[in-house]
Design an enzyme around this catalytic site. Structure first.
Site, PDB file in Angstrom:
ATOM      1  N   ASP A 250      -3.678  -0.648   6.725  1.00 50.44           N
ATOM      2  CA  ASP A 250      -2.514  -1.103   5.962  1.00 50.44           C
ATOM      3  C   ASP A 250      -1.449  -0.018   6.156  1.00 50.44           C
ATOM      4  OD1 ASP A 250      -0.968  -2.501   3.964  1.00 50.44           O
ATOM      5  OD2 ASP A 250      -1.473  -0.843   2.625  1.00 50.44           O
ATOM      6  N   ASP A 448      -5.213   0.734   0.384  1.00 51.03           N
ATOM      7  CA  ASP A 448      -5.198   1.385  -0.928  1.00 51.03           C
ATOM      8  C   ASP A 448      -4.726   0.489  -2.065  1.00 51.03           C
ATOM      9  OD1 ASP A 448      -2.511   1.274  -0.103  1.00 51.03           O
ATOM     10  OD2 ASP A 448      -1.994   2.949  -1.411  1.00 51.03           O
ATOM     11  N   ASP A 452      -5.126  -5.269  -0.954  1.00 51.07           N
ATOM     12  CA  ASP A 452      -6.009  -4.924   0.159  1.00 51.07           C
ATOM     13  C   ASP A 452      -7.475  -5.248  -0.141  1.00 51.07           C
ATOM     14  OD1 ASP A 452      -3.930  -3.922   1.715  1.00 51.07           O
ATOM     15  OD2 ASP A 452      -4.088  -1.931   0.815  1.00 51.07           O
TER      16      ASP A 452
END
Length: 556
Positions: A250, A448, A452
């Protein structure tokens, strides 16, 4: 071992019987020492558990069990004390020792307004903290739960050894009985000789080396990871990390700092920069997204006051698109180009580098706010180091525009980029990448945020940022980086690969030596001393080999 010892006594081989018992205890001693060292490296994490909390009640301080402290209570943390609960500092300034949580020796500064997590040790200043979580939901409680459950999730190799020993032990015991009885009955006489051979056969065949050294190798690997501030939730995940071929990241908060700042404001259709920022700040006022925080912070910086949320009604987030709100200026939309298109608003695309938030009021395009993020320190180094550690492909997923994401991907040396993704799109993209992995290759995802969590759960191995990451992400992940340092990913990969190498070495060595000496023992070509070496000697060598993990830090 017990049957063999009694058999040796029964056949009059007292010295050999004593040798079996003595060297078995030597093997046990090595095992206890090795397990003790591995356990200490993990149980050091257990020392983070606070014993009490100083609760402020009517101007006095009362010591209480952290379990009994309610959310919203004010606690006082004196110099040298461990932080008992997660919260926000309301008074005081100090340095926090986070080494037990993150493996990072450098203390971190903390002052009023900062969030503080349980398990840290307060430095020289006294802090007053308003608690935001109950003890069971706090960082320290979740870490303790992860550590306690880590050894229960076994790798495939461990499960194989457990099943192997389950069938192997009765088979070799019956084989020893057959070896002691059948030849004398068929060949006649020689009972003592064949009983001695059977006892030798039993000692050789004892699977100590395998059932001790294989779990110990994984245990040492988990311990080595915990020493650098990485929690691996089970040896099965360590095995998966060793086979990791593709890593998907990410962007925001993982490869970039997630510290968004407004870097530009563009006004259209008669609106001013000030009115565009005001509309954006009002609409984003109820959101807790980092982009919203940056817009409201910029408004405060420009005007010296916070956005008056009494001027806002019916505010809500539109997943993957932006926010909407009814303000005293009109129906306001703040978000990406898709949000403008979906609402039929003719907008002027902005090509500035960064995240673009388009602003519209009552169906009229007002302008755009540009928000920039900076790359995390060491992120480029982390990508390069992972490739040296054996990762073939690194991919970045983001909801940002491609124009904003491409410079970041290029500067980091990322192999693939997928931009303008909704949370559901990330799962679909990971599914697509999983399909492209080889039969024995694994895909890891590093993230995080709350959004996610589904991707972390879907990937073969999920890595979560433990310091700043959301509870949902940490819960869904298989590996937790306690200090958010992506550079530790390469170290974890090396630890996992070395663990697997050591485990395989032990299996090949133990089975090879035992197989050879078993045949020689059954033929009467070797005696009890060779049998003792084939069992205890091999076990000690395998244990010493596994103990190499105890001092390994994952560096190249």
């Amino acid at each position: 071992m017990m049957i063999a010892t009694f058999g040796a006594f029964g056949s009059g081989d007292f010295s050999e019987a004593a040798a079996v018992m003595l060297f078995y205890q030597v093997g046990e001693l090595f095992q206890d020492y090795a397990v003790g060292k591995s356990r200490r490296s993990i149980s050091d994490m257990m020392s983070i558990c606070p014993e009490y909390a100083n609760v402020e009640q009517d101007g006095t301080i009362v010591q209480a069990d952290p379990d009994d402290v309610e959310v919203g209570s004010v606690i006082v943390i004196k110099p040298g004390e461990r932080v008992p609960l997660d919260g926000v500092i309301i008074e005081g300034e100090s340095m926090l020792d986070t080494s037990a949580l993150t493996g990072e020796p450098v203390p971190r500064s903390a002052a009023a307004g900062d969030e503080i997590i349980s398990g840290c040790v307060n430095g020289s200043g006294t802090l007053k903290v308003r608690t935001t979580k109950e003890f069971d939901d706090s960082t320290v409680a979740k870490i303790l739960e992860l550590v306690e459950n880590a050894s229960s999730k076994k790798a495939r190799v461990e499960n194989f050894i457990t099943r192997f020993a389950k069938y192997y032990t009765p088979v070799v015991t019956i084989a020893a009985v057959v070896l002691a009885i059948l030849p004398p009955l068929i060949l006649g006489g020689g009972w003592g000789e064949w009983i001695h051979r059977a006892c030798t056969f039993l000692v050789i065949s004892c699977p100590c080396a395998l059932v001790i050294s294989v779990p110990l190798g994984f245990f040492g690997g988990i311990g080595a990871a915990s020493r650098i501030g990485v929690l691996v939730k089970g040896s099965n995940y360590l095995e998966e990390v060793a086979q990791m071929d593709t890593v998907v990241f990410d962007k925001t908060g993982t490869l970039t700092k997630g510290e968004f700042k407004v870097s530009g404001i563009f006004a259209e259709n008669g609106f001013t920069q000030a009115s565009v920022l005001e509309l954006a700040a009002l609409a984003e006022g109820y959101s807790n997204h980092p982009i919203a925080d940056s817009i409201t912070a910029a408004y405060f910086e420009k005007t010296g006051k916070k956005a008056d949320l009494n001027r806002v009604e019916d505010a809500g987030e539109l997943a993957g698109h932006g926010v909407r709100a009814l303000t005293d200026k009109g129906r306001t939309l703040v978000g990406n180009g898709k949000l403008m298109q979906d609402n039929g608003i003719a907008y002027q695309p902005c090509n500035e580098n960064g995240t673009i938030c388009y602003v519209a009021c009552d169906g009229v395009f007002a302008g755009a706010v540009v928000i920039s993020d900076s790359v995390k320190t060491g992120a480029r180094e982390a990508i390069a180091d992972m490739k040296r550690a054996g990762v073939r492909k690194c991919v970045m997923l983001t909801g940002d525009r491609r124009q904003a994401a491409e410079p970041v991907a290029k500067s980091l040396g990322i192999d693939g980029l997928c931009a303008e993704l909704l949370p559901a799109d990330k799962v679909a993209k990971v599914e697509e990448l999983l399909a492209g992995c080889g039969a024995n290759k694994r895909l890891g995802f590093v993230g995080d945020g709350i959004n996610d969590a589904p991707v972390l759960a879907r990937a073969d191995i999920g890595f979560a940022m433990g310091s700043m990451g959301s509870d949902a992400a940490i819960e869904a992940a298989d590996v937790v980086l306690m200090d958010d340092d992506v550079r530790k990913l390469a170290s974890v990969i090396r630890i996992a690969k070395k663990t697997l190498r050591i485990v395989k070495q032990n299996i090949v060595f133990a089975l090879g030596v035992k197989g050879l000496v078993l045949v020689l023992g059954a033929l009467g070509l070797v005696g009890m001393w060779w049998a003792v070496f084939a069992d205890v000697g091999v076990a000690v060598i395998a244990i010493l080999n596994s103990m190499r993990m105890l001092s390994y830090n994952g560096k190249a």
